[in-house]
Design a protein around this motif. Structure first.
Motif, PDB file in Angstrom:
ATOM      1  N   ILE A 135      50.695  25.124  76.906  1.00 27.83           N
ATOM      2  CA  ILE A 135      51.492  24.883  78.121  1.00 27.83           C
ATOM      3  C   ILE A 135      52.538  23.829  77.760  1.00 27.83           C
ATOM      4  O   ILE A 135      52.197  22.753  77.241  1.00 27.83           O
ATOM      5  N   GLN A 136      53.812  24.145  78.050  1.00 25.07           N
ATOM      6  CA  GLN A 136      54.902  23.243  77.688  1.00 25.07           C
ATOM      7  C   GLN A 136      55.742  22.914  78.926  1.00 25.07           C
ATOM      8  O   GLN A 136      55.846  23.727  79.855  1.00 25.07           O
ATOM      9  N   VAL A 137      56.299  21.718  78.908  1.00 24.09           N
ATOM     10  CA  VAL A 137      57.261  21.298  79.934  1.00 24.09           C
ATOM     11  C   VAL A 137      58.521  20.835  79.214  1.00 24.09           C
ATOM     12  O   VAL A 137      58.457  19.965  78.324  1.00 24.09           O
ATOM     13  N   ILE A 138      59.673  21.406  79.565  1.00 19.21           N
ATOM     14  CA  ILE A 138      60.968  21.016  79.017  1.00 19.21           C
ATOM     15  C   ILE A 138      61.667  20.177  80.089  1.00 19.21           C
ATOM     16  O   ILE A 138      61.949  20.671  81.182  1.00 19.21           O
ATOM     17  N   ASP A 139      61.897  18.880  79.794  1.00 21.39           N
ATOM     18  CA  ASP A 139      62.536  18.038  80.806  1.00 21.39           C
ATOM     19  C   ASP A 139      64.038  18.335  80.863  1.00 21.39           C
ATOM     20  O   ASP A 139      64.567  19.163  80.109  1.00 21.39           O
ATOM     21  N   THR A 140      64.738  17.645  81.735  1.00 17.20           N
ATOM     22  CA  THR A 140      66.176  17.913  81.963  1.00 17.20           C
ATOM     23  C   THR A 140      67.028  17.520  80.763  1.00 17.20           C
ATOM     24  O   THR A 140      68.178  17.961  80.650  1.00 17.20           O
TER      25      THR A 140
ATOM     26  N   GLY B  50      62.562  19.641  85.383  1.00 14.70           N
ATOM     27  CA  GLY B  50      62.305  20.298  84.113  1.00 14.70           C
ATOM     28  C   GLY B  50      61.838  21.734  84.324  1.00 14.70           C
ATOM     29  O   GLY B  50      61.943  22.293  85.425  1.00 14.70           O
ATOM     30  N   THR B  51      61.351  22.338  83.263  1.00 19.40           N
ATOM     31  CA  THR B  51      60.886  23.729  83.308  1.00 19.40           C
ATOM     32  C   THR B  51      59.483  23.818  82.718  1.00 19.40           C
ATOM     33  O   THR B  51      59.227  23.295  81.620  1.00 19.40           O
ATOM     34  N   LEU B  52      58.547  24.480  83.445  1.00 19.95           N
ATOM     35  CA  LEU B  52      57.178  24.685  82.980  1.00 19.95           C
ATOM     36  C   LEU B  52      57.091  26.032  82.264  1.00 19.95           C
ATOM     37  O   LEU B  52      57.516  27.055  82.805  1.00 19.95           O
ATOM     38  N   ILE B  53      56.531  26.039  81.061  1.00 17.58           N
ATOM     39  CA  ILE B  53      56.384  27.269  80.279  1.00 17.58           C
ATOM     40  C   ILE B  53      54.916  27.401  79.869  1.00 17.58           C
ATOM     41  O   ILE B  53      54.359  26.495  79.249  1.00 17.58           O
ATOM     42  N   ILE B  54      54.288  28.522  80.228  1.00 21.74           N
ATOM     43  CA  ILE B  54      52.902  28.821  79.829  1.00 21.74           C
ATOM     44  C   ILE B  54      52.954  29.994  78.853  1.00 21.74           C
ATOM     45  O   ILE B  54      53.436  31.077  79.199  1.00 21.74           O
TER      46      ILE B  54
ATOM     47  N   GLY C  49      66.052  18.274  77.684  1.00 19.90           N
ATOM     48  CA  GLY C  49      65.714  19.191  76.595  1.00 19.90           C
ATOM     49  C   GLY C  49      64.527  18.749  75.767  1.00 19.90           C
ATOM     50  O   GLY C  49      64.198  19.401  74.770  1.00 19.90           O
ATOM     51  N   ASN C  50      63.867  17.631  76.135  1.00 22.13           N
ATOM     52  CA  ASN C  50      62.687  17.170  75.401  1.00 22.13           C
ATOM     53  C   ASN C  50      61.469  18.015  75.792  1.00 22.13           C
ATOM     54  O   ASN C  50      61.306  18.379  76.962  1.00 22.13           O
ATOM     55  N   ARG C  51      60.607  18.271  74.809  1.00 23.84           N
ATOM     56  CA  ARG C  51      59.460  19.164  75.054  1.00 23.84           C
ATOM     57  C   ARG C  51      58.158  18.375  75.036  1.00 23.84           C
ATOM     58  O   ARG C  51      57.914  17.573  74.136  1.00 23.84           O
ATOM     59  N   TYR C  52      57.300  18.653  76.023  1.00 19.82           N
ATOM     60  CA  TYR C  52      55.955  18.081  76.113  1.00 19.82           C
ATOM     61  C   TYR C  52      54.982  19.260  76.187  1.00 19.82           C
ATOM     62  O   TYR C  52      55.189  20.204  76.969  1.00 19.82           O
ATOM     63  N   GLU C  53      53.888  19.218  75.388  1.00 11.48           N
ATOM     64  CA  GLU C  53      53.010  20.397  75.354  1.00 11.48           C
ATOM     65  C   GLU C  53      51.576  20.003  75.038  1.00 11.48           C
ATOM     66  O   GLU C  53      51.294  18.920  74.533  1.00 11.48           O
ATOM     67  N   GLY C  54      50.686  20.952  75.352  1.00  8.22           N
ATOM     68  CA  GLY C  54      49.271  20.818  75.022  1.00  8.22           C
ATOM     69  C   GLY C  54      48.668  22.211  74.899  1.00  8.22           C
ATOM     70  O   GLY C  54      49.018  23.126  75.645  1.00  8.22           O
ATOM     71  N   GLY C  55      47.770  22.412  73.941  1.00  7.69           N
ATOM     72  CA  GLY C  55      47.153  23.723  73.762  1.00  7.69           C
ATOM     73  C   GLY C  55      46.456  23.834  72.432  1.00  7.69           C
ATOM     74  O   GLY C  55      46.591  22.969  71.563  1.00  7.69           O
ATOM     75  N   ILE C  56      45.718  24.946  72.251  1.00 12.18           N
ATOM     76  CA  ILE C  56      44.971  25.149  71.010  1.00 12.18           C
ATOM     77  C   ILE C  56      45.871  25.663  69.897  1.00 12.18           C
ATOM     78  O   ILE C  56      45.530  25.590  68.719  1.00 12.18           O
ATOM     79  N   ASP C  57      46.998  26.251  70.233  1.00  7.59           N
ATOM     80  CA  ASP C  57      47.911  26.808  69.224  1.00  7.59           C
ATOM     81  C   ASP C  57      49.344  26.519  69.669  1.00  7.59           C
ATOM     82  O   ASP C  57      49.814  27.058  70.682  1.00  7.59           O
TER      83      ASP C  57
ATOM     84  N   LYS D 112      47.502  15.867  80.187  1.00 12.68           N
ATOM     85  CA  LYS D 112      47.265  16.737  81.344  1.00 12.68           C
ATOM     86  C   LYS D 112      47.485  18.198  80.976  1.00 12.68           C
ATOM     87  O   LYS D 112      46.688  19.085  81.346  1.00 12.68           O
ATOM     88  N   LEU D 113      48.553  18.469  80.234  1.00 11.63           N
ATOM     89  CA  LEU D 113      48.850  19.843  79.851  1.00 11.63           C
ATOM     90  C   LEU D 113      47.767  20.407  78.931  1.00 11.63           C
ATOM     91  O   LEU D 113      47.415  21.582  79.010  1.00 11.63           O
ATOM     92  N   LEU D 114      47.225  19.561  78.039  1.00  9.35           N
ATOM     93  CA  LEU D 114      46.170  20.005  77.140  1.00  9.35           C
ATOM     94  C   LEU D 114      44.916  20.400  77.930  1.00  9.35           C
ATOM     95  O   LEU D 114      44.281  21.424  77.641  1.00  9.35           O
ATOM     96  N   ALA D 115      44.564  19.612  78.937  1.00  4.49           N
ATOM     97  CA  ALA D 115      43.375  19.928  79.750  1.00  4.49           C
ATOM     98  C   ALA D 115      43.547  21.266  80.455  1.00  4.49           C
ATOM     99  O   ALA D 115      42.620  22.087  80.498  1.00  4.49           O
ATOM    100  N   TRP D 116      44.745  21.514  80.992  1.00  9.50           N
ATOM    101  CA  TRP D 116      44.974  22.803  81.659  1.00  9.50           C
ATOM    102  C   TRP D 116      44.988  23.946  80.650  1.00  9.50           C
ATOM    103  O   TRP D 116      44.503  25.039  80.928  1.00  9.50           O
ATOM    104  N   ALA D 117      45.546  23.727  79.484  1.00 10.46           N
ATOM    105  CA  ALA D 117      45.634  24.786  78.481  1.00 10.46           C
ATOM    106  C   ALA D 117      44.250  25.209  78.005  1.00 10.46           C
ATOM    107  O   ALA D 117      44.006  26.382  77.696  1.00 10.46           O
ATOM    108  N   LEU D 118      43.316  24.263  77.921  1.00  8.77           N
ATOM    109  CA  LEU D 118      41.960  24.572  77.458  1.00  8.77           C
ATOM    110  C   LEU D 118      41.098  25.223  78.533  1.00  8.77           C
ATOM    111  O   LEU D 118      39.969  25.636  78.252  1.00  8.77           O
TER     112      LEU D 118
END
Length: 581
Positions: A119-124, A187-191, A126-134, A105-111
């Motif tokens: 676009i990254q999400v840090i859960d409670t 968690g925390t959303l980081i763009i 401290g684990n990181r989930y992300e999607g993007g071209i770089d 989902k994050l990759l689709a929004w990042a593109l």
């Protein structure tokens, strides 16, 4: 000086006047030019500020889109479900599956936007989930600082400036649980945003002075420009939200326009090298100086030619008058009366004189030619005084002799020929009835049927109500003759010619249609223009078309349609008229 001026020739007087006027105008122009340069500089500075207001708006619109995107992500029910699964589900498998789906989902929004790094999400935990071209990695200390600041922002969109070697702009926002309004932290959303693509100089700001772009947040540099402008050595006025200044940095002079945004409180700078501006102004000064010199030379040249243009036509006119006096009209007539484009009084006088001589000479020649033509016409009239009745009586004698000898075909041909000659030669009317025209055609067909026998099949269907309407004499016969000449003689089989009528409210149509070999487009176009010499009677289709238009109007005439191997169709359009004025 006054006496000296009075004794000058006309062309020298004009030269002196033009010289004085040119000097005065040049002086006034130089003064006006200096004033214009001053106004130009002021307008240039103001334009730099106005242009500057355009691209920050573009940048901040993109920032607002990012803010809207972050809100859509944290409120998305699938994202909420994935994060709640990651936080609360005891099954490790479910957590891994939810994490993979969250990455997708994050990759689709990042593109969706080219200026988003990832676009990254840090859960409670401290684990990181992300999607993007770089994938831009953030060190743990800075990441903890971002999470802490986002938590204190209580759900608001938080903008974090670049830090150290990290040149990215970061949007952070805490994600809270929406179902059942528990609002627990998920968690925390980081763009992470690429500043260069966010600004996009090529579409946001264009100028012939090649400006650079700098963005500040207080004393911190958000974006230092494409040319690495030494912004740290620049001192901006305090307390002013918008304006411009001219300053030197590292020995180079710059025009800097600046404005402060109400949305992010960032300061946007438009940095223009002053050398480019001064070079433009210097070039304009050189061009204007050269232009004034050229104008001065051209004006003097035109002045001399103007004076000569007045005296030369008068001298030329005097010479032409002497030639006319001696009777040399031809020499004056050969002069081109339209060769000059001048319209002044002297040129008009010379033109009128030449025109008068030309008309006198034309009248003399026309009168002489007219007398010759009258004599020739009288001679031709004498030769034409042969009684046509002698020809008719001879044909009648041949007709009776053929009948006595039982040569009925010869008798029919002679009788039809006599009728054709009597109707086409004896009558002086140019317009006859359709009934009379069809009789002429029938006599012609009678002769052709004897000649071609069964190879000619002719059919004519004329509405009886049209017999009294008028048609130009010899309209149908030449068209049928063309069908025979261009159709029957080139066909191995039977030539079929059909004549019929069609009635319309405002006109009637008579069509002559054959099954001949037809004509290609090039030949048909030449036939319409009258470029094809007619066979037989010598009356071409162009001649028939022009006679109809002259007698009845431009809306009537012929229409020819033909295709190769498909025959030819000639339509005759006539008015409903029983007499022609």
């Amino acid at each position: 000086m006054r006496n000296f001026y009075k004794n000058l020739k006309i062309k020298n007087k004009l030269f002196v006047i033009l010289l004085a006027e040119t000097l005065i105008l040049s002086l006034l122009s130089i003064i006006a030019l200096q004033i214009s340069f001053y106004i130009y500089d002021e307008q240039l500075y103001n334009q730099a500020v106005e242009v500057l207001n355009l691209w920050p708006t573009n940048v901040e619109n993109k920032l607002k889109q990012v803010s809207k995107l972050s809100y859509n992500i944290i409120s998305n029910m699938e994202v909420q479900q994935y994060l709640m699964t990651i936080k609360n589900d005891p099954s490790m498998y479910n957590k891994v599956v939810a994490g993979d789906k969250l990455d997708d989902k994050l990759l689709a929004w990042a593109l969706s936007e080219k200026y988003i790094f990832s676009i990254q999400v840090i859960d409670t935990n401290g684990n990181r989930y992300e999607g993007g071209i770089d994938s831009l990695k953030i060190d743990k200390a800075r990441l903890n600082d971002i999470v802490d600041k986002a938590s204190r922002a209580e759900g608001k969109d938080l903008w974090i400036e670049p830090y150290g070697q990290d040149k990215a702009i970061i949007s952070a926002r805490v994600v809270r649980a929406i179902p059942e309004l528990s609002l627990e932290s998920l968690g925390t959303l980081i763009i992470i945003i690429n500043p260069e693509k966010l600004i996009d100089k090529s579409s946001s700001l264009s100028s012939r002075y090649d400006p650079d772009i700098v963005i500040l947040s207080g004393d911190n540099i958000i974006f230092e420009g494409y040319k690495a402008f030494p912004i740290k050595r620049l001192l901006l006025p305090k307390g002013r939200e918008q304006g411009y200044l001219i300053t030197q940095v590292d020995g180079k002079k710059y025009l800097i326009a600046y404005t402060t945004s109400d949305y992010t409180n960032w300061t946007y700078l438009n940095v223009i090298p002053y050398k480019a501006i001064s070079k433009q102004t210097s070039n304009i000064r050189i061009i204007m100086t050269v232009l004034f010199l050229c104008i001065f030379i051209v004006i003097q040249y035109l002045g001399v030619n103007f004076a000569r243009g007045i005296t030369k036509p008068l001298e030329r006119l005097t010479e032409e008058m002497k030639k006319v006096e001696n009777g040399n009209f031809e020499e004056i007539q050969n002069v081109n009366l339209t060769s000059s484009n001048r319209k002044d009084e002297v040129e008009s006088l010379e033109y009128d004189f030449r025109l008068m001589v030309d008309k006198i000479n034309t009248l003399i020649n026309e009168n002489y030619t007219k007398q010759i033509m009258i004599k020739e016409s009288e001679l031709k009239a004498l030769h034409a005084q042969i009684n046509p009745h002698f020809l008719y009586n001879t044909l009648d004698s041949i007709n009776w002799q053929a009948k006595l000898n039982k040569q009925y075909e010869i008798a029919t041909m002679v009788k039809s020929l006599g009728n054709l000659l009597r109707n086409s030669i004896s009558k002086k009317d140019y317009v006859i009835t359709i009934e009379e025209e069809t009789r002429l055609l029938e006599d012609y067909i009678a002769i052709q049927k004897i000649r071609y026998e069964e190879r000619l099949e002719f059919k004519m269907t004329i509405d009886e109500g049209l017999n009294e309407y008028m048609i130009p004499k010899l309209t149908l016969q030449p068209i049928v003759e063309n069908s025979i000449n261009y159709g029957l003689e080139q066909l191995p089989e039977v030539c079929k010619i059909n004549i019929c009528t069609h009635l319309y409210p405002d006109k009637l149509e008579i069509t002559v249609e054959d099954n001949g070999p037809g004509m290609d487009d090039e030949f048909l176009e030449k036939l319409r223009k009258g470029e094809i010499n007619p066979r037989g009677s010598g009356i071409g289709l162009k001649n028939i078309n022009e006679r109809i238009k002259i007698l009845f109007g431009e809306q009537y005439g012929l229409c020819i349609n033909s295709k190769v191997n498909e025959g030819t169709r000639v339509s005759i359009y006539l008015p409903y008229k029983k007499e022609v004025c």
